[in-house]
Design a protein around this motif. Structure first.
Motif: not given
Length: 541
Positions: A243-254, A179-185, A124-127, A213-217
């Motif tokens: 927020f427009t080019d990537y898939s995310a389950k949830h979004h958070v805006f300031n 980045l993908t190497t880190l995530l695989a680890g 579950k990746v939060i960006g 992404f699980y959540t993009a903020a």
């Protein structure tokens, strides 16, 4: 692991230049990692050779081959002198498979995700993007998620891994291979969550291409990196592409940020549906336009609004109310929670609101978060309280703007009714860097601090006294300034003069554990100096 044969088949489906690649007879090794740094190669790695800022990866062929690496993916063929080198080194060695991919830049993200079995689908990746606040918000999110018993990793400015054992990094968001190497680890180590800072460079250069992404903020958008983006508009639009080019389950805006607010208000209901977001949270701060009870009318119906109100600041922390209009719930119920925190600074309300919103999308209700927020600790070296009574803070601020933001944030914690309580500041400037900022930092110190101590930071190869003299040029003649070039002595002298309710800021080095003098890094920690001073004073009574 992927075999050489599987790698060749992958590229043959996507690139005509790979059609001639074949697996050498009896040579189909299993490969475990992708590497783009020749110093990290091994027999089990695939070396990815691309054009860098100053060199091409194939410039380091001798080091790559000496490591035992025998599979190389390159965006160009070897040149004549490189082929001669290959022939010479491999005269009595195992064969090398060089796979040349003309459009490697375009294919590489897909290849990385495939090679590591799509790690963003298993985590579950939060960006988190934004000009300021990414590091603190990510750090708070990790602590809050850990509070519910989950295993959490972070990727960001301070390093990668568990917040309790970060490994240093060169970039806020690493390149797609690292980045993908880190995530695989992280998948292998059974992490459940990854909280990742997403820089504008990462979005523009495709470092997060293919991420789910699980959540993009977003924290907020200021002005930064214009040497790269050229214009402020390009910088802002790049940030908002998360927020427009990537898939995310949830979004958070300031919603307290004007640029983010305009983006949200411009989106139609159908656009938000296209985001396929299950939950969209918008948060706003005290004293902005959304304190009005009718603010919901300005937003799309799908946005759940979280409002911070009634902020309070103490010498050792802050508090605020959070109002939640759960607009997407059938009951449309409003809830109110009160949060207390040992963090300092008005901007930390902004960071906390972002972190609370993100963790709320992760299934933690707002009332449960009250106790967890009270336990949060500051990011090491970022508005970090090292001692109470007096309150002593260390921070990494080492520019005029950063110092001003820091002192403004700290100043609100002084009790205005207690005139005898003051704000003390210890600071210096680094050597071999931005000489023009030295008097500018002095002007900021003069405006905000009641007592000032000028000392050394990292003088590097410059004379410490020369740096101090240039800082002193920024003070008016009427300003009383103490000077002590020895940083330890300067800190201790300021602490010795502090009253119980004073605030003391030690700025410039933050989390650093060294001081660089004449090109040599000596062990030194502001945090340790402060702790040891008070330990000695307690022992000596």
């Amino acid at each position: 692991m992927k075999t050489l044969e599987a790698i060749i088949h992958f590229f043959q489906k996507l690139s005509e230049s790979a059609e001639q690649a074949v697996v050498p007879s009896g040579h189909n090794p299993k490969l475990k990692c992708l590497i783009n740094d020749s110093r990290e190669c091994s027999e089990k790695s695939v070396f990815v050779a691309q054009q860098g800022l100053h060199h091409h990866g194939l410039d380091f062929l001798p080091q790559v081959l000496e490591s035992g690496c025998r599979v190389i993916i390159s965006d160009r063929p070897v040149k004549m002198h490189e082929q001669a080198l290959l022939d010479q080194i491999l005269e009595n060695a195992s064969p090398v498979q060089l796979i040349v991919i003309d459009n490697l830049d375009q294919i590489l993200p897909e290849f990385c995700h495939w090679f590591y079995d799509f790690p963003t689908q298993k985590l579950k990746v939060i960006g988190i993007t934004g000009t300021n606040g990414k590091t603190s918000t990510a750090f708070y999110c990790a602590q809050l998620l850990e509070s519910k018993g989950d295993k959490v990793a972070v990727i960001g400015t301070l390093g990668n891994g568990s917040i309790h054992q970060l490994k240093a990094t060169q970039n806020t968001t690493p390149d797609i291979i690292r980045l993908t190497t880190l995530l695989a680890g992280f998948v292998e180590a059974n992490y459940e969550w990854v909280v990742m800072e997403v820089s504008s460079h990462a979005i523009a250069l495709g470092r997060i291409t293919g991420f789910e992404f699980y959540t993009a903020a977003i924290t907020q958008i200021g002005s930064d990196h214009l040497d790269f983006h050229q214009t402020q508009i390009d910088y802002e639009q790049t940030k908002l592409r998360l927020f427009t080019d990537y898939s995310a389950k949830h979004h958070v805006f300031n919603l307290s940020d004007k640029t983010v607010l305009k983006f949200v208000e411009d989106q139609t209901q159908s656009v938000f549906k296209q985001l396929r977001s299950e939950k969209i949270l918008g948060y706003c701060l005290p004293d902005d336009r959304y304190t009005d009870n009718n603010c919901e009318k300005l937003l799309p119906d799908s946005i759940n609004l979280l409002q911070a109100k009634a902020a309070e600041f103490y010498s050792d922390g802050l508090g605020f109310k959070l109002l939640n209009n759960e607009s997407i719930s059938p009951e449309h119920q409003k809830t109110e929670c009160h949060y207390q925190s040992a963090l300092l600074g008005r901007f930390n309300i902004e960071n906390l609101m972002c972190a609370i919103s993100i963790v709320n999308t992760c299934g933690v209700d707002l009332k449960t978060l009250q106790a967890d927020v009270a336990k949060l600790s500051a990011v090491p070296g970022r508005m970090q309280i090292v001692h109470h009574h007096p309150t002593v803070i260390i921070d990494f601020a080492h520019t005029a703007d950063a110092l001003q933001n820091l002192l403004e944030a700290v100043k609100v914690h002084l009790n205005p009714k207690e005139q005898q309580h003051s704000l003390g500041l210890v600071f210096g400037c680094g050597g071999d860097r931005d000489r023009q900022k030295r008097p500018e930092m002095a002007k900021v110190a003069q405006e905000y601090a009641d007592r000032i101590m000028v000392t050394s930071d990292n003088p590097r190869k410059e004379s410490p006294q020369k740096i101090i003299d240039e800082i002193l040029q920024g003070f008016s003649e009427t300003t009383v300034v103490m000077v002590e070039a020895d940083r330890m002595a300067a800190i201790e002298q300021m602490l010795a003069q502090a009253a119980s309710e004073d605030l003391i800021v030690v700025a410039g080095k933050g989390h650093e554990d060294y001081q660089e003098i004449q090109g040599v890094k000596y062990p030194f920690s502001d945090h340790a100096v402060i702790e040891q001073y008070f330990e000695r004073r307690q022992i000596n009574g």
